[in-house]
Design a protein around this motif. Structure first.
Motif, PDB file in Angstrom:
ATOM      1  N   THR A 152      -0.685  -0.647   5.871  1.00  0.00           N
ATOM      2  CA  THR A 152      -1.125   0.020   7.105  1.00  0.00           C
ATOM      3  C   THR A 152      -2.629   0.224   6.951  1.00  0.00           C
ATOM      4  N   GLU A 174      -9.536   3.849   2.138  1.00  0.00           N
ATOM      5  CA  GLU A 174      -9.002   3.987   0.773  1.00  0.00           C
ATOM      6  C   GLU A 174      -7.961   2.932   0.443  1.00  0.00           C
ATOM      7  N   ASP A 190       1.577   6.160   5.789  1.00  0.00           N
ATOM      8  CA  ASP A 190       0.602   5.255   5.191  1.00  0.00           C
ATOM      9  C   ASP A 190       1.121   4.591   3.908  1.00  0.00           C
ATOM     10  N   ASP A 192      -2.477  10.115   3.964  1.00  0.00           N
ATOM     11  CA  ASP A 192      -3.882   9.749   4.121  1.00  0.00           C
ATOM     12  C   ASP A 192      -4.580  10.765   5.030  1.00  0.00           C
ATOM     13  N   LYS A 224       0.840  -1.200   0.000  1.00  0.00           N
ATOM     14  CA  LYS A 224       0.000   0.000   0.000  1.00  0.00           C
ATOM     15  C   LYS A 224       0.876   1.251   0.000  1.00  0.00           C
TER      16      LYS A 224
HETATM   17 ZN    ZN Z   1      -4.827   4.710   4.813  1.00  0.00          ZN
END
Ligand code: ZN
Ligand code: BES
Ligand code: MN
Length: 501
Positions: A377, A352, A291, A273, A268
């Motif tokens: 995360t 997201e 993030d 974020d 990710k």
């Molecule tokens: Zn996030």
């Protein structure tokens, strides 16, 4: 810092500092006994005086001892000899490094791995010591114009190899530890960089720059147009709320035979974020620069793999964008179509991570992988459930899960498995689309994984939720580089006997 191995005789060894274990209560290790004999019982005398009794975490730096060639001797408390395990071994190395980093010593020779460690073979100890020493020596000061910490003088470390052991195997162990240390440092640097510097474009550039160092590594960067052509509507829906263009980074490492099925690592890469329209509260929002630590762990692990020239094929896939509020951003209730064709109702724009990962998982199918591991995360709920010690593990394949649990145990970078039962899938029901992107208050880590599992049906897949382990908050705020040691161990285990320590 350079780390090497050598068989040495402690009393006459020429170095700025000998690092020697001592156990509770005042129990000298074999090396300490040797030194004590050469120094006419000096160590025994000092311990009797009460300055140290060998408790875990204690250290005592002694200078210029008659009868000993080295300028310093650092005694490191290791606790009860019978209870000495990997965790305490790491603590001992860390305690030693704290003193060494603050000392005037340019080099040191350590005998810590000579001590028996309950759950750790000799070579494993050497590897863990190299890795831990590099972790402790790490500094992130590239953005400070005035250094508030003094730069450690320590430049070289020698790890003693006990005579009966094979020097070549010991050397290999330290090479592996050093390579993991480099991978971890790569991941920490990326994690620690702020969102205004470490953007999706920066991550892509870094992946390309790193890959140039390794002959079997190639990077392909997919931009907005390419991502549109692939139909990654979920990833694009998150990206459109930001002025930073998204990237899909694909790192190919072909160290194995042609046609060998690769392991795919998906990370990710949300470089910041904010939550989007479902905006987060401002307390600690700065920490959402971390993030992208899943992405960082993929880039870091690729460095380890490249350094060790592992004889396997690995693909790293990093979907990367920012999650920001904007006129063009996802709104609660919006429905987007993923690359798989499944539709998703975005009930909370702050969920997201799963939106960008689901398209990357679908994309990974084209590599016909032998296993896919995503690292993210992903949920605050994971921090509530497990705290900061293990990463969360969820998987649709018991064999893969077992391999990861085992690799976690042996690397000291542990995971704890949560159930991925069918019952939880109901929580993702949407009245308007194939699924919702959130599953309510209960079992947030599990429902997030349930969401991802719908895009991994054709894959042997495991998901690592690193929300609690990827960085530390508070005074020691900073990225940890986890789970690079775990992923590296898992990949080493795929490489056959030669790499098994
Ligand atoms: Zn996030
Ligand atoms: N990146 C966060 C998860 C996170 C939050 C990690 C805090 C570490 C610390 C993720 O994108 C997120 O916001 N998740 C939401 C999901 C929720 C809206 C279902 C969360 O955990 O609150
Ligand atoms: Mn979020």
């Amino acid at each position: 810092m350079d780390i090497s191995v050598k068989t040495t005789l402690a009393p006459t060894h020429r170095t700025a500092c000998l690092v020697v274990p001592v156990f509770e209560r005042r129990k000298l290790s074999a090396t300490a006994l040797q030194l004590d004999a050469s120094a006419n019982g000096y160590l025994t005398k000092i311990l009797k005086q009460g300055d140290m009794d060998g408790k875990a975490g204690q250290t005592l730096m002694l200078q210029r001892i008659d009868g000993i060639t080295a300028a310093r001797v650092l005694l490191v408390g290791c606790g009860k000899e019978k209870e000495f395990d990997m965790r305490q071994f790491k603590d001992a190395v860390n305690a030693a490094m704290l003193v060494l980093n603050d000392s005037g010593a340019n080099d040191a020779t350590s005998y810590l791995a000579d001590a028996e460690v309950r759950d750790c073979t000799y070579t494993q100890r050497l590897r863990i010591e190299a890795e831990t020493a590099l972790h402790a020596r790490y500094r992130f000061d590239q953005l400070k114009t005035k250094n508030d910490q003094t730069e450690p003088r320590l430049q070289r470390m020698v790890l003693n190899v006990i005579e009966a052991e094979n020097l070549a195997t010991a050397k290999m162990a330290v090479e592996i530890g050093t390579a993991i240390g480099k991978g971890v440092a790569t991941a920490r640097d990326l994690g620690n960089l702020p969102g205004n510097i470490c953007t999706p474009t920066y991550l892509a550039d870094t992946a390309q720059k790193n890959a140039k160092r390794y002959s079997d590594m190639n990077v392909k960067i997919l931009k907005q147009d390419d991502i549109e052509k692939l139909g990654m509507g979920a990833l694009l829906s998150v990206a459109k709320g930001s002025r930073q263009p998204p990237r899909l980074i694909v790192i190919n490492y072909d160290g194995g035979k042609k046609g060998d099925k690769p392991v795919v690592l998906v990370g990710k890469g949300i470089t910041f974020d904010s939550g989007g329209i479902s905006i987060k509260s401002s307390a600690s929002m700065d920490e959402m620069k971390f993030d992208m630590c899943g992405a960082a762990s993929v880039l870091g692990t690729m460095v380890t793999v490249g350094e060790l020239k592992l004889p396997i094929n690995v693909v790293g896939i990093v979907p990367s964008c920012e999650n920001m509020p904007d006129g063009a951003a996802n709104k609660p209730g919006d429905i987007v179509t993923s690359m798989s064709g499944q539709t998703i109702e975005v009930l909370n724009t702050d969920a997201e991570g799963r939106l960008i990962l689901c398209d990357a998982l679908t994309y990974s199918e084209r590599y016909k992988p032998r296993a896919v591991i995503d690292i993210a995360t992903l949920t605050g709920a994971c921090v509530i459930a497990l705290g900061k010690h293990p990463s969360g593990l969820l998987s649709n394949d018991d064999t893969l899960a077992e391999k990861l649990r085992n690799a976690g145990q042996r690397s000291g970078d542990r995971v704890w498995q949560l159930p991925l039962w069918e019952e939880y899938q109901d929580q993702l029901k949407s009245n308007f689309a194939d699924m919702a992107n959130i599953g309510g208050r209960e079992a947030g880590t599990i429902t997030a994984a349930c969401f991802l599992s719908r895009f991994a049906e054709k894959l042997k897949w495991a998901h690592l939720d690193i929300a609690g382990t990827a960085w530390e908050s508070g005074d020691n705020k900073g990225a940890t580089g986890r789970p690079v040691p775990l992923l590296s161990q898992y990949l080493l285990d795929q490489c056959g006997k030669k790499y098994r320590l």
